[in-house]
Design a protein around this motif. Structure first.
Motif, PDB file in Angstrom:
ATOM      1  N   PRO A 112       9.467  -4.133  -9.855  1.00  0.00           N
ATOM      2  CA  PRO A 112       8.045  -3.857 -10.138  1.00  0.00           C
ATOM      3  C   PRO A 112       7.724  -2.365 -10.008  1.00  0.00           C
ATOM      4  O   PRO A 112       8.214  -1.696  -9.089  1.00  0.00           O
ATOM      5  N   LYS A 113       6.924  -1.870 -10.924  1.00  0.00           N
ATOM      6  CA  LYS A 113       6.443  -0.500 -10.809  1.00  0.00           C
ATOM      7  C   LYS A 113       5.486  -0.410  -9.625  1.00  0.00           C
ATOM      8  O   LYS A 113       4.752  -1.356  -9.327  1.00  0.00           O
ATOM      9  N   ASN A 114       5.498   0.730  -8.953  1.00  0.00           N
ATOM     10  CA  ASN A 114       4.702   0.882  -7.726  1.00  0.00           C
ATOM     11  C   ASN A 114       3.223   0.585  -7.943  1.00  0.00           C
ATOM     12  O   ASN A 114       2.566  -0.040  -7.123  1.00  0.00           O
ATOM     13  N   GLU A 115       2.691   1.047  -9.061  1.00  0.00           N
ATOM     14  CA  GLU A 115       1.260   0.893  -9.307  1.00  0.00           C
ATOM     15  C   GLU A 115       0.893  -0.486  -9.863  1.00  0.00           C
ATOM     16  O   GLU A 115      -0.287  -0.773 -10.084  1.00  0.00           O
ATOM     17  N   SER A 116       1.895  -1.346 -10.059  1.00  0.00           N
ATOM     18  CA  SER A 116       1.619  -2.637 -10.699  1.00  0.00           C
ATOM     19  C   SER A 116       1.661  -3.818  -9.731  1.00  0.00           C
ATOM     20  O   SER A 116       1.412  -4.956 -10.140  1.00  0.00           O
ATOM     21  N   THR A 117       1.982  -3.593  -8.472  1.00  0.00           N
ATOM     22  CA  THR A 117       2.083  -4.715  -7.535  1.00  0.00           C
ATOM     23  C   THR A 117       0.723  -5.362  -7.302  1.00  0.00           C
ATOM     24  O   THR A 117      -0.313  -4.705  -7.323  1.00  0.00           O
ATOM     25  N   VAL A 118       0.751  -6.677  -7.056  1.00  0.00           N
ATOM     26  CA  VAL A 118      -0.474  -7.463  -6.882  1.00  0.00           C
ATOM     27  C   VAL A 118      -0.438  -8.158  -5.522  1.00  0.00           C
ATOM     28  O   VAL A 118       0.560  -8.795  -5.166  1.00  0.00           O
ATOM     29  N   GLN A 119      -1.510  -8.030  -4.765  1.00  0.00           N
ATOM     30  CA  GLN A 119      -1.628  -8.691  -3.464  1.00  0.00           C
ATOM     31  C   GLN A 119      -2.226 -10.080  -3.655  1.00  0.00           C
ATOM     32  O   GLN A 119      -3.332 -10.218  -4.171  1.00  0.00           O
ATOM     33  N   LEU A 120      -1.491 -11.114  -3.240  1.00  0.00           N
ATOM     34  CA  LEU A 120      -1.966 -12.490  -3.406  1.00  0.00           C
ATOM     35  C   LEU A 120      -2.620 -13.010  -2.134  1.00  0.00           C
ATOM     36  O   LEU A 120      -2.278 -12.589  -1.031  1.00  0.00           O
ATOM     37  N   THR A 121      -3.542 -13.943  -2.295  1.00  0.00           N
ATOM     38  CA  THR A 121      -4.116 -14.643  -1.148  1.00  0.00           C
ATOM     39  C   THR A 121      -3.089 -15.654  -0.640  1.00  0.00           C
ATOM     40  O   THR A 121      -2.047 -15.883  -1.279  1.00  0.00           O
ATOM     41  N   ASP A 122      -3.375 -16.289   0.497  1.00  0.00           N
ATOM     42  CA  ASP A 122      -2.444 -17.276   1.052  1.00  0.00           C
ATOM     43  C   ASP A 122      -2.219 -18.433   0.089  1.00  0.00           C
ATOM     44  O   ASP A 122      -1.083 -18.874  -0.125  1.00  0.00           O
ATOM     45  N   SER A 123      -3.278 -18.940  -0.496  1.00  0.00           N
ATOM     46  CA  SER A 123      -3.135 -20.074  -1.423  1.00  0.00           C
ATOM     47  C   SER A 123      -2.387 -19.661  -2.689  1.00  0.00           C
ATOM     48  O   SER A 123      -1.569 -20.416  -3.218  1.00  0.00           O
ATOM     49  N   GLN A 124      -2.677 -18.449  -3.176  1.00  0.00           N
ATOM     50  CA  GLN A 124      -1.955 -17.953  -4.356  1.00  0.00           C
ATOM     51  C   GLN A 124      -0.482 -17.737  -4.038  1.00  0.00           C
ATOM     52  O   GLN A 124       0.386 -17.993  -4.879  1.00  0.00           O
ATOM     53  N   GLY A 125      -0.218 -17.271  -2.810  1.00  0.00           N
ATOM     54  CA  GLY A 125       1.164 -17.087  -2.393  1.00  0.00           C
ATOM     55  C   GLY A 125       1.922 -18.401  -2.342  1.00  0.00           C
ATOM     56  O   GLY A 125       3.094 -18.476  -2.738  1.00  0.00           O
TER      57      GLY A 125
END
Length: 311
Positions: free
Chosen positions: A274-287
């Motif tokens: 993954p490109k550094n600027e493209s990472t996505v933080q997921l919630t617990d349920s999304q994870g």
């Protein structure tokens, strides 16, 4: 007392002579009024419900064997595909070298590896043998995350159907995602065994030192990661050093880090990073949803690797 036992004694009593009736009556009275249940003698074995030690071991063993067989088959396919593209000499075929090293680290048997190489030497579209193709699928996951799926298949229609089904079950779908990744050679190192006569401390890695060695070997970047959650023993407490290189230099840099500097290679290969600027933080349920997606995709025989930019 059950009806079958009563019926049994009535039949015995009716069929017996006068001398046997008192004895049958006493037996019948005993089983009718006994305070604790008794078990009749029988030459049949008493069976349990299946929740016994061997049942557990057996099912665990079969599950582990199934996983091992699936992994062996995936590595075998990767070897065949790599040899088909660049030949069967790993010294001149970096992709095959990577595939062979990955198979060895996964404890794939020597017999399976040699069999894959023999099959690779004759793979072709006109010789009646199975031809495998590399295919890449892109998908949009939970929280607008990106997923890239690499597969090796002899039937693209079957594979895409399986992949789409896994995604649909988690309310996700195929969609453009490669833009969020770079194709890189990746080398992961946990510990070091210093060759005799060399400087340094065995098993202890200094970041400045490994950074210098990696750059000299031809690496583009190096990153210190958290310990591997799936590692065991001492390795579970050691950080992971991830080295990024140009894909064509993966085998060369790996060999240099291992032979010249004594580093133990944990993993190596060509991946979508993954490109550094493209990472996505997921919630617990999304994870949780993402974990289910990755697990179900990895259960597909044709799927080789799954990448995501989710944290």
């Amino acid at each position: 007392m059950s009806r079958s036992i009563l019926r049994h004694f009535r039949i015995q009593a009716c069929g017996a002579g006068p001398s046997h009736i008192p004895r049958c009556s006493r037996l019948l009275e005993h089983y009718t009024h006994s305070s604790s249940p008794r078990r009749l003698f029988s030459n049949s074995l008493r069976t349990e419900s299946g929740h016994n030690k061997w049942s557990t071991i057996k099912h665990t063993k079969f599950a582990n064997d199934a996983v091992k067989n699936t992994m062996a088959m995936k590595h075998s396919r990767a070897i065949v595909a790599a040899a088909k593209i660049g030949g069967t000499d790993p010294d001149s075929n970096a992709r095959l070298y990577n595939a062979l090293e990955a198979a060895k680290r996964a404890s794939v048997t020597k017999k399976t590896i040699e069999s894959a190489l023999r099959r690779a030497a004759g793979v072709g579209s006109g010789d009646g043998k199975v031809v495998f193709e590399n295919v890449t699928y892109e998908a949009i996951g939970p929280g607008a995350s990106a997923i890239v799926i690499e597969a090796l298949t002899d039937n693209k229609a079957r594979t895409v159907t399986s992949v789409r089904t896994c995604l649909t079950k988690q309310a996700c779908q195929l969609g453009p995602a490669l833009f969020f990744f770079d194709r890189k050679g990746v080398i992961r190192i946990i510990k070091r065994t210093v060759p005799e006569g060399s400087e340094g401390t065995p098993s202890v890695i200094d970041f400045d030192e490994i950074f210098e060695h990696a750059i000299e070997a031809g690496a583009e970047d190096i990153e210190k990661l958290e310990p591997d959650e799936e590692a065991e023993g001492v390795e579970a407490e050691l950080p992971v050093y991830q080295i990024l290189v140009d894909p064509v230099d993966t085998a060369k840099v790996t060999q240099e880090m291992k032979d010249s500097y004594g580093y133990d290679i944990k993993e190596m290969g060509i991946e979508y990073v993954p490109k550094n600027e493209s990472t996505v933080q997921l919630t617990d349920s999304q994870g949780d949803t993402m974990r289910k997606i990755v697990e179900s995709l990895n259960e597909i025989d044709d799927v080789q690797d799954v990448y995501t930019n989710a944290k």
